[in-house]
Design a protein around this motif. Structure first.
Motif, short mmCIF file in Angstrom:
data_model
loop_
_atom_site.label_atom_id
_atom_site.label_comp_id
_atom_site.label_asym_id
_atom_site.label_seq_id
_atom_site.Cartn_x
_atom_site.Cartn_y
_atom_site.Cartn_z
N HIS A 1 7.95 -20.92 -4.16
CA HIS A 1 9.34 -20.83 -4.61
C HIS A 1 9.94 -19.50 -4.17
O HIS A 1 9.22 -18.55 -3.85
CB HIS A 1 9.45 -20.98 -6.13
N VAL A 2 11.26 -19.48 -4.13
CA VAL A 2 12.02 -18.28 -3.81
C VAL A 2 13.12 -18.15 -4.86
O VAL A 2 13.87 -19.11 -5.09
CB VAL A 2 12.66 -18.38 -2.40
N LEU A 3 13.21 -17.00 -5.50
CA LEU A 3 14.28 -16.72 -6.46
C LEU A 3 15.46 -16.12 -5.71
O LEU A 3 15.28 -15.17 -4.93
CB LEU A 3 13.80 -15.74 -7.54
N LEU A 4 16.65 -16.66 -5.93
CA LEU A 4 17.84 -16.21 -5.20
C LEU A 4 19.03 -16.06 -6.13
O LEU A 4 19.05 -16.61 -7.23
CB LEU A 4 18.18 -17.22 -4.10
N THR A 5 20.03 -15.36 -5.66
CA THR A 5 21.30 -15.26 -6.36
C THR A 5 22.43 -15.61 -5.40
O THR A 5 22.37 -15.26 -4.22
CB THR A 5 21.51 -13.86 -6.98
N ALA A 6 23.41 -16.31 -5.90
CA ALA A 6 24.56 -16.68 -5.09
C ALA A 6 25.76 -15.80 -5.43
O ALA A 6 26.69 -15.69 -4.64
CB ALA A 6 24.92 -18.14 -5.32
N SER A 7 25.73 -15.20 -6.61
CA SER A 7 26.81 -14.34 -7.08
C SER A 7 26.32 -13.66 -8.36
O SER A 7 25.26 -14.00 -8.86
CB SER A 7 28.06 -15.18 -7.38
N PRO A 8 27.09 -12.75 -8.92
CA PRO A 8 26.66 -12.17 -10.20
C PRO A 8 26.56 -13.20 -11.33
O PRO A 8 25.93 -12.95 -12.34
CB PRO A 8 27.76 -11.14 -10.51
N ARG A 9 27.13 -14.37 -11.12
CA ARG A 9 27.08 -15.42 -12.14
C ARG A 9 26.04 -16.51 -11.87
O ARG A 9 25.66 -17.22 -12.79
CB ARG A 9 28.44 -16.12 -12.24
N THR A 10 25.64 -16.69 -10.63
CA THR A 10 24.83 -17.85 -10.26
C THR A 10 23.47 -17.41 -9.71
O THR A 10 23.40 -16.66 -8.75
CB THR A 10 25.57 -18.70 -9.22
N TYR A 11 22.42 -17.93 -10.34
CA TYR A 11 21.03 -17.63 -9.96
C TYR A 11 20.31 -18.96 -9.78
O TYR A 11 20.54 -19.91 -10.53
CB TYR A 11 20.34 -16.79 -11.04
N TYR A 12 19.43 -19.00 -8.77
CA TYR A 12 18.73 -20.25 -8.56
C TYR A 12 17.36 -20.03 -7.93
O TYR A 12 17.04 -18.93 -7.49
CB TYR A 12 19.57 -21.24 -7.74
N VAL A 13 16.59 -21.10 -7.93
CA VAL A 13 15.25 -21.08 -7.38
C VAL A 13 15.16 -22.20 -6.35
O VAL A 13 15.56 -23.34 -6.62
CB VAL A 13 14.18 -21.32 -8.47
N VAL A 14 14.66 -21.88 -5.18
CA VAL A 14 14.32 -22.89 -4.18
C VAL A 14 12.83 -23.15 -4.38
O VAL A 14 12.02 -22.22 -4.30
CB VAL A 14 14.58 -22.41 -2.75
N GLN A 15 12.49 -24.39 -4.69
CA GLN A 15 11.09 -24.75 -4.92
C GLN A 15 10.63 -25.74 -3.86
O GLN A 15 11.38 -26.64 -3.48
CB GLN A 15 10.93 -25.40 -6.30
N TYR A 16 9.40 -25.57 -3.40
CA TYR A 16 8.78 -26.46 -2.43
C TYR A 16 7.65 -27.20 -3.14
O TYR A 16 6.76 -26.57 -3.70
CB TYR A 16 8.24 -25.67 -1.23
N TRP A 17 7.71 -28.52 -3.13
CA TRP A 17 6.76 -29.36 -3.85
C TRP A 17 5.88 -30.17 -2.91
O TRP A 17 6.31 -30.54 -1.82
CB TRP A 17 7.50 -30.30 -4.80
N GLU A 18 4.69 -30.45 -3.37
CA GLU A 18 3.74 -31.25 -2.61
C GLU A 18 4.26 -32.68 -2.40
O GLU A 18 4.06 -33.26 -1.33
CB GLU A 18 2.41 -31.28 -3.39
N SER A 19 4.90 -33.24 -3.41
CA SER A 19 5.44 -34.60 -3.31
C SER A 19 6.48 -34.81 -4.40
O SER A 19 6.49 -34.10 -5.41
CB SER A 19 4.32 -35.64 -3.49
#
Length: 174
Positions: free
Chosen positions: A61-79
């Motif tokens: 996974h990668v933790l990211l921010t799009a703005s001071p209000r928006t935070y998200y995680v990109v997750q990579y799954w096996e299936s």
């Protein structure tokens, strides 16, 4: 520990389908810390829970921010099956967290204070490519491994064309 860059051009070693989940939170009212902070802490708790049990299927996974209000995680799954299994398992924290969110929503307690979202993608082999230059393993390459770009092709066109299994000859059945 700081990851060291891998010199030169590399690409992700992913074969077959790749499952990517984007999941995040948007803080609608900064002053409502008691509403959005528990949501953010819940995501961290879920990531730790998944890290303790690699058989659940989260590859990275990668933790990211799009703005001071928006935070998200990109997750990579096996299936997608393992993603669904985690999301619906009553013994995992995700189930308890969503039960609490749904209860707050029904009671009107969280309305407007915090936004939640997710998007899930299945990227079949041949519909994605990646390239990294002087980068440590990151994103898809961190989740699936990193190989010299020559193994998959120097151009994006070549990397899109890469197949882990040779394509059957025309007219032949597998």
């Amino acid at each position: 520990m700081i990851a060291k860059p891998v010199r030169g051009y590399t690409t992700a070693a992913a074969d077959g389908d790749v499952v990517v989940l984007l999941i995040g939170v948007r803080i609608n009212h900064f002053r409502a810390v008691h509403q959005w902070l528990p949501v953010m802490l819940s995501m961290i708790r879920m990531l730790r829970e998944l890290a303790r049990d690699p058989d659940r299927g989260l590859l990275g996974h990668v933790l990211l921010t799009a703005s001071p209000r928006t935070y998200y995680v990109v997750q990579y799954w096996e299936s997608k099956e393992k993603l669904y299994a985690y999301a619906t398992s009553p013994d995992m924290f995700h189930h308890r967290a969503w039960t609490a969110v749904n209860r707050k929503q029904r009671q009107g307690g969280a309305r407007g204070h915090v936004g939640l979202w997710h998007e899930t993608y299945i990227a079949p082999e041949g519909s994605r490519e990646s390239v990294y230059f002087d980068m440590p393993p990151f994103g898809l390459a961190k989740a699936h491994g990193q190989v010299p770009v020559e193994r998959r092709g120097r151009s994006a066109r070549d990397r899109f064309a890469h197949r882990s299994q040779p394509a059957p000859e025309p007219g032949k059945t597998v």
